[in-house]
Design an enzyme around this catalytic site. Structure first.
Site, PDB file in Angstrom:
ATOM      1  N   THR A 148       1.151   6.127  -2.072  1.00 50.80           N
ATOM      2  CA  THR A 148       0.706   5.618  -3.378  1.00 50.80           C
ATOM      3  C   THR A 148      -0.130   6.665  -4.121  1.00 50.80           C
ATOM      4  O   THR A 148      -0.808   7.488  -3.490  1.00 50.80           O
ATOM      5  CB  THR A 148      -0.140   4.342  -3.174  1.00 50.80           C
ATOM      6  OG1 THR A 148      -0.806   4.023  -4.382  1.00 50.80           O
ATOM      7  CG2 THR A 148      -1.193   4.512  -2.084  1.00 50.80           C
ATOM      8  N   ASP A 149      -0.129   6.574  -5.438  1.00 47.24           N
ATOM      9  CA  ASP A 149      -0.985   7.476  -6.229  1.00 47.24           C
ATOM     10  C   ASP A 149      -2.464   7.181  -6.000  1.00 47.24           C
ATOM     11  O   ASP A 149      -3.321   8.014  -6.316  1.00 47.24           O
ATOM     12  CB  ASP A 149      -0.635   7.392  -7.728  1.00 47.24           C
ATOM     13  CG  ASP A 149      -0.803   6.008  -8.344  1.00 47.24           C
ATOM     14  OD1 ASP A 149      -1.155   5.048  -7.619  1.00 47.24           O
ATOM     15  OD2 ASP A 149      -0.591   5.890  -9.570  1.00 47.24           O
ATOM     16  N   GLU A 150      -2.776   5.988  -5.444  1.00 45.18           N
ATOM     17  CA  GLU A 150      -4.191   5.629  -5.263  1.00 45.18           C
ATOM     18  C   GLU A 150      -4.913   6.557  -4.285  1.00 45.18           C
ATOM     19  O   GLU A 150      -6.137   6.588  -4.261  1.00 45.18           O
ATOM     20  CB  GLU A 150      -4.321   4.184  -4.770  1.00 45.18           C
ATOM     21  CG  GLU A 150      -3.819   3.204  -5.792  1.00 45.18           C
ATOM     22  CD  GLU A 150      -4.327   1.789  -5.595  1.00 45.18           C
ATOM     23  OE1 GLU A 150      -5.259   1.571  -4.810  1.00 45.18           O
ATOM     24  OE2 GLU A 150      -3.782   0.897  -6.262  1.00 45.18           O
ATOM     25  N   TYR A 171      -8.054   0.005   1.055  1.00 48.39           N
ATOM     26  CA  TYR A 171      -6.586   0.139   1.009  1.00 48.39           C
ATOM     27  C   TYR A 171      -6.188   1.600   0.814  1.00 48.39           C
ATOM     28  O   TYR A 171      -5.390   2.146   1.588  1.00 48.39           O
ATOM     29  CB  TYR A 171      -6.012  -0.726  -0.126  1.00 48.39           C
ATOM     30  CG  TYR A 171      -4.612  -0.318  -0.523  1.00 48.39           C
ATOM     31  CD1 TYR A 171      -3.529  -0.543   0.329  1.00 48.39           C
ATOM     32  CD2 TYR A 171      -4.355   0.321  -1.743  1.00 48.39           C
ATOM     33  CE1 TYR A 171      -2.237  -0.151  -0.017  1.00 48.39           C
ATOM     34  CE2 TYR A 171      -3.068   0.706  -2.097  1.00 48.39           C
ATOM     35  CZ  TYR A 171      -2.016   0.479  -1.232  1.00 48.39           C
ATOM     36  OH  TYR A 171      -0.734   0.875  -1.571  1.00 48.39           O
ATOM     37  N   LYS A 210      -4.153   4.282   3.258  1.00 50.13           N
ATOM     38  CA  LYS A 210      -2.907   4.970   2.896  1.00 50.13           C
ATOM     39  C   LYS A 210      -3.112   6.488   2.981  1.00 50.13           C
ATOM     40  O   LYS A 210      -2.218   7.217   3.432  1.00 50.13           O
ATOM     41  CB  LYS A 210      -2.469   4.580   1.481  1.00 50.13           C
ATOM     42  CG  LYS A 210      -2.046   3.131   1.316  1.00 50.13           C
ATOM     43  CD  LYS A 210      -0.802   2.745   2.096  1.00 50.13           C
ATOM     44  CE  LYS A 210       0.474   3.301   1.527  1.00 50.13           C
ATOM     45  NZ  LYS A 210       1.671   2.792   2.263  1.00 50.13           N
TER      46      LYS A 210
HETATM   47  P1  NAD Z   1       4.157  -5.995  -0.081  1.00 54.45           P
HETATM   48  O1  NAD Z   1       2.773  -6.393   0.278  1.00 54.45           O
HETATM   49  O2  NAD Z   1       4.913  -6.775  -1.093  1.00 54.45           O
HETATM   50  O3  NAD Z   1       5.072  -5.983   1.237  1.00 54.45           O
HETATM   51  C1  NAD Z   1       4.610  -5.474   2.465  1.00 54.45           C
HETATM   52  C2  NAD Z   1       5.585  -5.918   3.542  1.00 54.45           C
HETATM   53  O4  NAD Z   1       5.142  -5.351   4.786  1.00 54.45           O
HETATM   54  C3  NAD Z   1       5.657  -7.437   3.734  1.00 54.45           C
HETATM   55  O5  NAD Z   1       6.995  -7.861   3.818  1.00 54.45           O
HETATM   56  C4  NAD Z   1       4.925  -7.659   5.055  1.00 54.45           C
HETATM   57  O6  NAD Z   1       5.390  -8.789   5.781  1.00 54.45           O
HETATM   58  C5  NAD Z   1       5.213  -6.354   5.787  1.00 54.45           C
HETATM   59  N1  NAD Z   1       4.208  -6.046   6.822  1.00 54.45           N
HETATM   60  C6  NAD Z   1       2.869  -6.069   6.703  1.00 54.45           C
HETATM   61  N2  NAD Z   1       2.291  -5.758   7.872  1.00 54.45           N
HETATM   62  C7  NAD Z   1       3.298  -5.508   8.745  1.00 54.45           C
HETATM   63  C8  NAD Z   1       3.335  -5.126  10.108  1.00 54.45           C
HETATM   64  N3  NAD Z   1       2.205  -4.942  10.811  1.00 54.45           N
HETATM   65  N4  NAD Z   1       4.526  -4.929  10.696  1.00 54.45           N
HETATM   66  C9  NAD Z   1       5.678  -5.126   9.993  1.00 54.45           C
HETATM   67  N5  NAD Z   1       5.710  -5.506   8.707  1.00 54.45           N
HETATM   68  C10 NAD Z   1       4.521  -5.705   8.091  1.00 54.45           C
HETATM   69  O7  NAD Z   1       4.057  -4.464  -0.487  1.00 54.45           O
HETATM   70  P2  NAD Z   1       4.848  -3.653  -1.633  1.00 54.45           P
HETATM   71  O8  NAD Z   1       4.158  -3.823  -2.903  1.00 54.45           O
HETATM   72  O9  NAD Z   1       6.280  -3.941  -1.496  1.00 54.45           O
HETATM   73  O10 NAD Z   1       4.548  -2.158  -1.138  1.00 54.45           O
HETATM   74  C11 NAD Z   1       5.394  -1.527  -0.186  1.00 54.45           C
HETATM   75  C12 NAD Z   1       4.845  -0.146   0.114  1.00 54.45           C
HETATM   76  O11 NAD Z   1       4.798   0.626  -1.083  1.00 54.45           O
HETATM   77  C13 NAD Z   1       3.438  -0.152   0.687  1.00 54.45           C
HETATM   78  O12 NAD Z   1       3.371   0.834   1.694  1.00 54.45           O
HETATM   79  C14 NAD Z   1       2.564   0.223  -0.506  1.00 54.45           C
HETATM   80  O13 NAD Z   1       1.406   0.879  -0.067  1.00 54.45           O
HETATM   81  C15 NAD Z   1       3.481   1.146  -1.278  1.00 54.45           C
HETATM   82  N6  NAD Z   1       3.278   1.208  -2.730  1.00 54.45           N
HETATM   83  C16 NAD Z   1       3.243   0.044  -3.456  1.00 54.45           C
HETATM   84  C17 NAD Z   1       3.117   0.121  -4.849  1.00 54.45           C
HETATM   85  C18 NAD Z   1       3.090  -1.123  -5.697  1.00 54.45           C
HETATM   86  O14 NAD Z   1       2.827  -1.026  -6.913  1.00 54.45           O
HETATM   87  N7  NAD Z   1       3.373  -2.302  -5.174  1.00 54.45           N
HETATM   88  C19 NAD Z   1       3.017   1.381  -5.475  1.00 54.45           C
HETATM   89  C20 NAD Z   1       3.040   2.528  -4.670  1.00 54.45           C
HETATM   90  C21 NAD Z   1       3.182   2.431  -3.313  1.00 54.45           C
HETATM   91  O1  DAU Z   2      -1.043   2.589  -7.931  1.00 48.00           O
HETATM   92  C1  DAU Z   2      -0.222   2.078  -6.924  1.00 48.00           C
HETATM   93  C2  DAU Z   2      -0.848   0.839  -6.347  1.00 48.00           C
HETATM   94  O2  DAU Z   2      -0.714  -0.169  -7.331  1.00 48.00           O
HETATM   95  C3  DAU Z   2      -0.248   0.395  -5.031  1.00 48.00           C
HETATM   96  O3  DAU Z   2      -0.494   1.370  -4.061  1.00 48.00           O
HETATM   97  C4  DAU Z   2      -0.836  -0.951  -4.582  1.00 48.00           C
HETATM   98  O4  DAU Z   2      -0.158  -1.407  -3.427  1.00 48.00           O
HETATM   99  C5  DAU Z   2      -0.649  -1.944  -5.694  1.00 48.00           C
HETATM  100  O5  DAU Z   2      -1.267  -3.165  -5.329  1.00 48.00           O
HETATM  101  C6  DAU Z   2      -1.242  -1.418  -6.998  1.00 48.00           C
HETATM  102  O6  DAU Z   2      -2.688  -1.371  -6.919  1.00 48.00           O
HETATM  103  P1  DAU Z   2      -3.607  -1.827  -8.161  1.00 48.00           P
HETATM  104  O7  DAU Z   2      -4.935  -2.178  -7.664  1.00 48.00           O
HETATM  105  O8  DAU Z   2      -3.508  -0.850  -9.275  1.00 48.00           O
HETATM  106  O9  DAU Z   2      -2.745  -3.134  -8.595  1.00 48.00           O
HETATM  107  P2  DAU Z   2      -3.179  -4.612  -9.002  1.00 48.00           P
HETATM  108  O10 DAU Z   2      -1.922  -5.276  -9.484  1.00 48.00           O
HETATM  109  O11 DAU Z   2      -3.962  -5.287  -7.955  1.00 48.00           O
HETATM  110  O12 DAU Z   2      -4.115  -4.361 -10.243  1.00 48.00           O
HETATM  111  C7  DAU Z   2      -3.657  -3.646 -11.383  1.00 48.00           C
HETATM  112  C8  DAU Z   2      -4.825  -3.567 -12.364  1.00 48.00           C
HETATM  113  O13 DAU Z   2      -5.103  -4.874 -12.854  1.00 48.00           O
HETATM  114  C9  DAU Z   2      -6.103  -3.074 -11.730  1.00 48.00           C
HETATM  115  O14 DAU Z   2      -6.820  -2.300 -12.691  1.00 48.00           O
HETATM  116  C10 DAU Z   2      -6.875  -4.357 -11.438  1.00 48.00           C
HETATM  117  C11 DAU Z   2      -6.441  -5.278 -12.565  1.00 48.00           C
HETATM  118  N1  DAU Z   2      -6.430  -6.714 -12.244  1.00 48.00           N
HETATM  119  C12 DAU Z   2      -5.729  -7.125 -11.151  1.00 48.00           C
HETATM  120  C13 DAU Z   2      -5.694  -8.451 -10.771  1.00 48.00           C
HETATM  121  C14 DAU Z   2      -4.939  -8.884  -9.544  1.00 48.00           C
HETATM  122  C15 DAU Z   2      -7.093  -7.641 -13.048  1.00 48.00           C
HETATM  123  O15 DAU Z   2      -7.695  -7.265 -14.078  1.00 48.00           O
HETATM  124  N2  DAU Z   2      -7.053  -8.950 -12.694  1.00 48.00           N
HETATM  125  C16 DAU Z   2      -6.400  -9.413 -11.576  1.00 48.00           C
HETATM  126  O16 DAU Z   2      -6.430 -10.628 -11.315  1.00 48.00           O
END
Ligand code: NAD
Ligand code: DAU
Length: 354
Positions: free
Chosen positions: A141-143, A166, A170
């Site tokens: 992730t970019d985070e 988190y 990562k």
């Molecule tokens: P998500 O939370 O929707 O899904 C995570 C999945 O992992 C779930 O199906 C869960 O059951 C499974 N899981 C959790 N713990 C586990 C374990 N111990 N063993 C096996 N499976 C397990 O997450 P997402 O948003 O789909 O993100 C997927 C990946 O992409 C993550 O690694 C996240 O860090 C990365 N990522 C997410 C975003 C985003 O915006 N959502 C952006 C950049 C990177």
């Molecule tokens: O940047 C990539 C990341 O993006 C991934 O690695 C993470 O898995 C994914 O959860 C996401 O992280 P963020 O913290 O950026 O996403 P989130 O959707 O939780 O929040 C997006 C923005 O919105 C952040 O600035 C917090 C704000 N927010 C979020 C929630 C849930 C609110 O203002 N209110 C809310 O209720």
């Protein structure tokens, strides 16, 4: 012929990736989805492909060393795309240990299994020879880069500076992946993507949570002033980028993935309200997230110039389709927001915002 282990394939991006691969890649012979089915894992995301002969689901934990080794023995993967993680920043603030064990230790277990199965001389610690064509992708992730000020972009050489449990977990996982490349020569890539949106995202994340609340006429909880910036990418563009890295990525390289699409949270919330014809009076400014990163933005120059990937979706098209998807899938929304979700929501936002 690709024989792919997808971890976390029942989650948001993993399930979209499995669909993407089955629809677009004739060279993929088998996809095994290994997922623990935590609160975020949902097999309903995959019901349309559950009978596809190329697809298999196995329930299991990436931290379970024996189970992961047995999985490699049984299926003989040549490709690993590692999505499984605890992925929500707010949950990491209340339960950091789970994030460290899942995201760091789980990654190390997978790396060990890949190394031991793919290395031509597994007993020889000096050998760096692997079966041809094998590849491990760490979906990061970019985070991990921390927060930006008003200007600047994350590049692949930006120092890691994570601010939440988190993102620290990562970043820790990324460091372990890097070490397996440097020490053992394992053919790995790390991808670092910006915020994804699209179908099947669990409504704890900004966009699906706001769509869900707006649909129900509930308050939309905006943290602090709502002027934090994220760089949004449609999940299908993320999937295409991962395939580009699998096809053409140079072993050991990191690739940033982003859509050149910076938006303030408040602008996204307003856009959702307009699209659903709901009043702005639903916006509720709530207490800010502790350690809240102000701005993320990706320089995607490396992946676009080196691998020829670029995002296909405009944000306007992607968000419209996404809102439509939630409107068209009330049963999916109802199932994921009943039971445990309600308890999470009340604990997170308080009964007054319910
Ligand atoms: P998500 O939370 O929707 O899904 C995570 C999945 O992992 C779930 O199906 C869960 O059951 C499974 N899981 C959790 N713990 C586990 C374990 N111990 N063993 C096996 N499976 C397990 O997450 P997402 O948003 O789909 O993100 C997927 C990946 O992409 C993550 O690694 C996240 O860090 C990365 N990522 C997410 C975003 C985003 O915006 N959502 C952006 C950049 C990177
Ligand atoms: O940047 C990539 C990341 O993006 C991934 O690695 C993470 O898995 C994914 O959860 C996401 O992280 P963020 O913290 O950026 O996403 P989130 O959707 O939780 O929040 C997006 C923005 O919105 C952040 O600035 C917090 C704000 N927010 C979020 C929630 C849930 C609110 O203002 N209110 C809310 O209720």
């Amino acid at each position: 012929m690709k024989n792919v282990l997808v971890t976390g394939g029942a989650g948001f991006i993993g399930s979209n990736f499995i669909h993407y691969v089955l629809e677009n890649r004739d060279d993929v012979r088998q996809v095994v989805n290994y997922d623990l089915l935590t609160y975020a894992g949902n097999l309903e995301n995959l019901t349309d492909i559950e009978k596809d002969p190329r697809y298999t689901f196995v329930r299991g934990d990436i931290r379970d060393r024996e189970a992961v080794r047995a999985l490699f023995d049984e299926y003989g993967f040549d490709t690993v795309v590692h999505f499984a993680a605890e992925s929500h920043v707010d949950r990491s603030i209340v339960e950091p240990e789970l994030f460290l064990t899942t995201n760091v230790v789980g990654t190390q277990v997978l790396l060990d299994a890949a190394k031991d199965h793919w290395k031509l001389a597994p007993e020889d610690k000096y050998s760096r020879e692997y079966r041809p064509g094998v590849r491990y992708i760490q979906v990061s992730t970019d985070e991990v880069y921390g927060a930006l000020g008003k200007t600047g972009l994350f590049t692949e050489t930006t120092p890691l500076s994570p601010n939440s449990p988190y993102s620290a977990s990562k970043a820790g996982a990324d460091m372990v992946v890097r070490a397996y490349r440097e020490t053992y020569g394992l053919p790995v890539n790390i991808t670092r993507c910006s915020n994804n949106y699209g179908p099947c995202q669990f409504p704890e994340k900004l966009i699906p949570l706001m769509i869900h609340n707006a649909m129900d006429g509930k308050p939309l909880p905006v943290y602090g002033d709502g002027m934090q910036i994220r760089d949004w990418l449609h999940v299908k563009d993320h999937c295409a980028a991962i395939c580009a890295v699998l096809d053409k990525g140079r072993p050991g390289e990191v690739y940033n993935i982003g859509g050149n699409n910076e938006r303030a949270n408040l602008d996204i919330v307003r856009l959702i309200l307009r699209a659903l014809d709901k009043p702005e009076s639903l916006i509720a400014h709530v207490q800010d997230r502790p350690g809240h990163d102000r701005r993320y933005a990706i320089n995607n120059g490396k992946i676009t110039s080196e691998l020829g990937w670029k995002p296909a979706y405009t944000f306007e098209q992607g968000i419209e389709e996404t809102i439509r998807w939630y409107l068209d899938h009330p049963a999916w929304v109802e199932h994921v927001t009943s039971g445990a979700y309600r308890d999470y929501y009340d604990a997170m936002y308080g009964a007054e915002n319910a």
